[in-house]
Design a protein around this motif. Structure first.
Motif, mmCIF file in Angstrom:
data_model
loop_
_atom_site.group_PDB
_atom_site.id
_atom_site.type_symbol
_atom_site.label_atom_id
_atom_site.label_comp_id
_atom_site.label_asym_id
_atom_site.label_seq_id
_atom_site.Cartn_x
_atom_site.Cartn_y
_atom_site.Cartn_z
ATOM 1 N N ARG A 121 -20.282 6.793 -0.757
ATOM 2 C CA ARG A 121 -19.817 8.134 -0.410
ATOM 3 C C ARG A 121 -18.599 8.106 0.505
ATOM 4 N NH1 ARG A 121 -24.165 9.624 2.112
ATOM 5 N NH2 ARG A 121 -25.272 9.925 0.147
ATOM 6 N N LEU A 122 -17.636 8.966 0.215
ATOM 7 C CA LEU A 122 -16.438 9.077 1.048
ATOM 8 C C LEU A 122 -16.805 9.758 2.365
ATOM 9 C CD1 LEU A 122 -13.922 10.270 -1.690
ATOM 10 C CD2 LEU A 122 -14.539 7.933 -1.051
ATOM 11 N N TYR A 123 -16.284 9.238 3.462
ATOM 12 C CA TYR A 123 -16.674 9.797 4.760
ATOM 13 C C TYR A 123 -15.489 10.061 5.678
ATOM 14 C CZ TYR A 123 -16.056 4.993 6.417
ATOM 15 O OH TYR A 123 -15.533 3.766 6.725
ATOM 16 N N LYS A 124 -14.276 9.699 5.265
ATOM 17 C CA LYS A 124 -13.097 9.956 6.080
ATOM 18 C C LYS A 124 -12.250 11.045 5.439
ATOM 19 C CE LYS A 124 -12.535 5.269 7.982
ATOM 20 N NZ LYS A 124 -11.597 4.110 8.064
ATOM 21 N N ASP A 125 -11.544 11.785 6.271
ATOM 22 C CA ASP A 125 -10.705 12.867 5.771
ATOM 23 C C ASP A 125 -9.630 12.352 4.828
ATOM 24 O OD1 ASP A 125 -12.112 14.777 7.144
ATOM 25 O OD2 ASP A 125 -10.774 14.808 8.880
ATOM 26 N N ASP A 126 -8.994 11.238 5.184
ATOM 27 C CA ASP A 126 -7.922 10.741 4.315
ATOM 28 C C ASP A 126 -8.475 10.267 2.973
ATOM 29 O OD1 ASP A 126 -8.043 7.461 4.555
ATOM 30 O OD2 ASP A 126 -8.679 8.436 6.391
ATOM 31 N N GLU A 177 0.823 -1.207 0.000
ATOM 32 C CA GLU A 177 0.000 0.000 0.000
ATOM 33 C C GLU A 177 0.855 1.254 0.000
ATOM 34 O OE1 GLU A 177 -3.005 2.402 2.969
ATOM 35 O OE2 GLU A 177 -3.184 0.212 2.914
ATOM 36 N N ARG A 178 1.935 1.257 0.781
ATOM 37 C CA ARG A 178 2.785 2.437 0.836
ATOM 38 C C ARG A 178 3.437 2.699 -0.531
ATOM 39 N NH1 ARG A 178 4.933 5.021 5.054
ATOM 40 N NH2 ARG A 178 2.800 4.745 5.821
ATOM 41 N N LYS A 217 3.422 8.477 8.957
ATOM 42 C CA LYS A 217 3.280 7.074 9.348
ATOM 43 C C LYS A 217 1.903 6.487 9.049
ATOM 44 C CE LYS A 217 7.395 6.703 11.352
ATOM 45 N NZ LYS A 217 8.450 5.815 10.842
ATOM 46 N N ASP A 218 0.922 7.336 8.768
ATOM 47 C CA ASP A 218 -0.419 6.807 8.540
ATOM 48 C C ASP A 218 -1.094 7.596 7.418
ATOM 49 O OD1 ASP A 218 -1.749 9.165 9.713
ATOM 50 O OD2 ASP A 218 -1.027 8.391 11.625
#
Length: 718
Positions: free
Chosen positions: A509-514, A79-80, A286-287
């Protein structure tokens, strides 16, 4: 000529010049548009370095700086690596600089990683595998720097850098900071400990760069191999001091720093502070949220364009609720954003509702700001009336528009014709003339990029068009990265599929800030995401209905022959799927693996949700059917079968078993499971990387991996 004719001609020429300067800002280099002598193949093979980390291309005579940057990481950080490829590929190109970015691994020990890393190499060509045991402070840095001179002896770089996979370099700023440096005994980075013990300072391991002569010295000094008794960056600085190479030291404080926000239980200091516009590199990302806040600060998603459908209006029409105030985007310091920025983020999230892969298609509605400016009452009719009144007043005042002579018309039209001719070459995708008049092909690229960008030499009309919607969740970045490679390699022109196949990843729908930053990055880079505004993320709460009904609207102007709903844990072998669907009727068709598992009768129940296909007429019917709308919540594959049964649809049903099946567990659960077969079309329940690796290995998916000095999966670490 009259003065009016002269003015018209001059006006047209000036307009042409302005447009031309905008279209061709690079010193009006027409040769770059129409082709040049570089098209001559001459029997020689040009080696093109493949990297998804945006190898910065430039004319050879204009480049005055070449940098090789190795990102030290581990095999399992899929993923990174996918995120870093996006982050670097979407950056502006450094001026007059080439920056090649590679991921640096030690010997890959696990069989699953060997398969999946090989897949990355085939698709992206940006991985360097060293002959060492994976470690951080036990010799990997030496193995990397000592290997580089031998790998690139024929085309040495000016500088070589090492960085961590939680560091984000801004390549243009980095290149500018390197350009005035010495080309010998150069040491670039962030000096630590900052402002203390200068006799012991070294460049932080977040990222440091040395000149080529230093790298050659390391490779020629074998005693450094075992000289690692501290943190790797401390040891590296010690090498330079002991070897008399600690001479031209370039400290990038405060432009290189550790990430900081107000949520952290840490204070600002000389190496940790808020983001700054002049940053060269940011460390300790880191995240996902830290990456999202950082990329948002540096406007990484500024290239995102509106989709074909007016998404804000569509969101409102479908009744999408605005995100709650508590979901406001936080700035890089951890503070809630102001009203303006919060609204911008809401607009971004809503604008994603119907973002299509074909981003060049025009919007089907006028821009919202244009509609908003039409008259004081915001009514289109008022605006038309205003224009009519203005037109009448102009006629009354001037007696109509001036009439031009034939010669004046010719003089006006000539530059416009020239402009149109130029645009035919500037936009070959729209006018497809350049391919007819140029024999030059695109540069060599990764297979996945080629699948999306390269045009086959001979284009044949596809037998049919298939859309595969992979229903997944926004957080599953690693799975999408894997699936892009798996399907991208199958879609490469060399495979000569007889059908046109599009793969789209579908989530609610997107619901997280990231998500509101990282998903737009994917859209910008790949254009293969559909975000449904009419649902919250779910499995059996109506997502399948929302997907099918939305597809009918999105592609109404250019419908597919079939639409397939697939899970993100199924591996579809596209050539076999295309061959199977090619024999199917184009209407009232329902295709998949029958349920229950012990039945081969497609009319008994329904097709398993792992992957089933519907003809376009059934998709259109679902979009308008009250039956489907009123029965959208429940076990999704069972409901699809129910809709067709109640509506008297799907008379042409085809069971693809045993070619579509579940992965065989050590203790089989049901008859839907069995071993892989050469005739397999799809394998379901690949829930983990080891299962994916096993399936890809069985079907010889990495056969395209060529021998290379950059990797050797059969070596033993030493």
């Amino acid at each position: 000529m009259t003065s009016r004719s002269v003015s018209l001609v001059l006006l047209t020429v000036v307009l042409l010049a302005v447009i031309y300067l905008v279209v061709f800002p690079d010193d009006l280099k027409l040769t770059e548009v129409f082709g040049s002598s570089s098209c001559d193949n001459g029997g020689s093979t040009a080696s093109t370095t493949k990297t998804s980390s945006a190898v910065q291309l430039a004319d050879a005579d204009a480049v005055d700086l070449r940098l090789f940057m190795g990102i030290v990481t581990v095999p399992g950080a899929y993923e990174r690596r996918a995120l870093l490829r996006l982050a670097y590929s979407l950056q502006p190109r450094p001026v007059r600089a080439v920056v090649d970015v590679r991921f640096v691994l030690c010997t890959v020990d696990k069989e699953e990683d060997r398969i999946l890393v090989s897949l990355e190499i085939i698709a992206h060509g940006d991985i360097l595998v060293l002959n060492c045991t994976e470690n951080m402070n036990d010799g990997k840095t030496y193995a990397y720097f000592s290997a580089v001179p031998g790998l690139f002896a024929e085309a040495p770089y000016d500088y070589v850098g090492k960085t961590d996979d939680d560091t984000y370099y801004r390549l243009a700023s980095l290149a500018d900071s390197l350009r005035p440096m010495a080309r010998r005994d150069a040491y670039h980075g962030y000096l630590t400990p900052c402002h203390w013990l200068p006799e012991k300072q070294y460049m932080s391991g977040m990222g440091y760069i040395v000149s080529w002569d230093v790298v050659q010295w390391i490779s020629e000094t074998p005693e450094l191999r075992d000289d690692h008794h501290d943190w790797e960056d401390v040891d590296f600085g010690g090498w330079l001091r002991k070897g008399g190479r600690y001479k031209n030291v370039y400290n990038q404080e405060p432009r290189m720093y550790d990430y900081w926000d107000r949520e952290m239980d840490a204070d600002v200091n000389c190496f940790r502070h808020e983001h700054m516009a002049e940053a060269v590199a940011v460390h300790k990302l880191k995240d996902r949220l830290k990456w999202a806040r950082t990329l948002h600060f540096f406007n990484a998603t500024q290239g995102l364009k509106p989709s074909k459908i007016d998404a804000p209006r569509a969101c409102k029409r479908r009744g999408a609720a605005a995100p709650a105030a508590s979901e406001g985007f936080l700035d890089q310091a951890g503070r809630a954003t102001g009203t303006g920025e919060k609204q911008d983020m809401d607009k971004l999230g809503c604008r994603l509702c119907f973002f299509l892969a074909n981003r060049s298609m025009p919007s089907s509605s006028p821009p919202r700001n244009l509609l908003k400016s039409m008259g004081s009452g915001n009514k289109l009719g008022d605006h038309h009336q205003h224009l009519n009144n203005l037109h009448a007043a102009m006629k009354q005042r001037h007696g109509g528009f001036p009439r031009l002579s034939a010669s004046s018309k010719a003089l006006v039209l000539l530059p416009l014709v020239l402009l149109a001719f130029i645009f035919f070459f500037v936009y070959p995708k729209e006018f497809e003339l350049q391919a007819m008049m140029s024999a030059c092909g695109p540069p060599t690229m990764g297979a996945y990029a080629a699948a999306h960008l390269a045009e086959p030499a001979v284009v044949r009309k596809p037998d049919f068009r298939l859309l595969i919607g992979v229903l997944t969740r926004a957080d599953l970045y690693e799975r999408r990265h894997l699936l892009r490679m798996v399907y991208g390699l199958q879609l490469a022109p060399v495979n000569n599929l007889t059908a046109h196949v599009d793969i789209r990843f579908v989530f609610c729908r997107l619901y997280k800030d990231d998500q509101r930053v990282l998903v737009p990055l994917e859209i910008l880079a790949h254009g293969d995401v559909i975000v449904l505004d009419g649902c919250e993320e779910n499995l059996n709460g109506g997502k399948t209905y929302t997907f099918l009904s939305t597809v009918a609207e999105l592609y109404a102007d250019e419908p597919y022959d079939y639409v397939m709903k697939a899970d993100d844990d199924i591996f579809l072998r596209l050539p076999q799927l295309v061959a199977s669907l090619g024999a199917m009727p184009r209407e009232d068709m329902y295709y998949g693996a029958t349920i229950p598992c012990d039945s081969m009768d497609p009319f008994r129940e329904y097709m398993a949700g792992m992957g089933y296909a519907l003809s376009w007429d059934l998709v259109e019917w679902i979009a308008t059917s009250e039956v489907a709308r009123n029965h959208s919540v429940g076990t999704e594959d069972m409901l699809t079968g129910l809709w067709l049964r109640i509506g008297g649809k799907g008379k042409n049903r085809f069971n693809a078993k045993p070619a579509i099946h579940d992965y065989l567990n050590p203790v089989p659960v049901d008859q839907c499971e069995h071993e892989f077969m050469p005739s397999t079309i799809g394998v379901h329940r690949l829930k983990s990387n080891p299962r994916w690796a096993e399936a890809l290995n069985y079907f010889n998916f990495t056969a395209g991996l060529q021998p290379s000095k950059f990797y050797n999966f059969n070596s033993t670490s030493s």
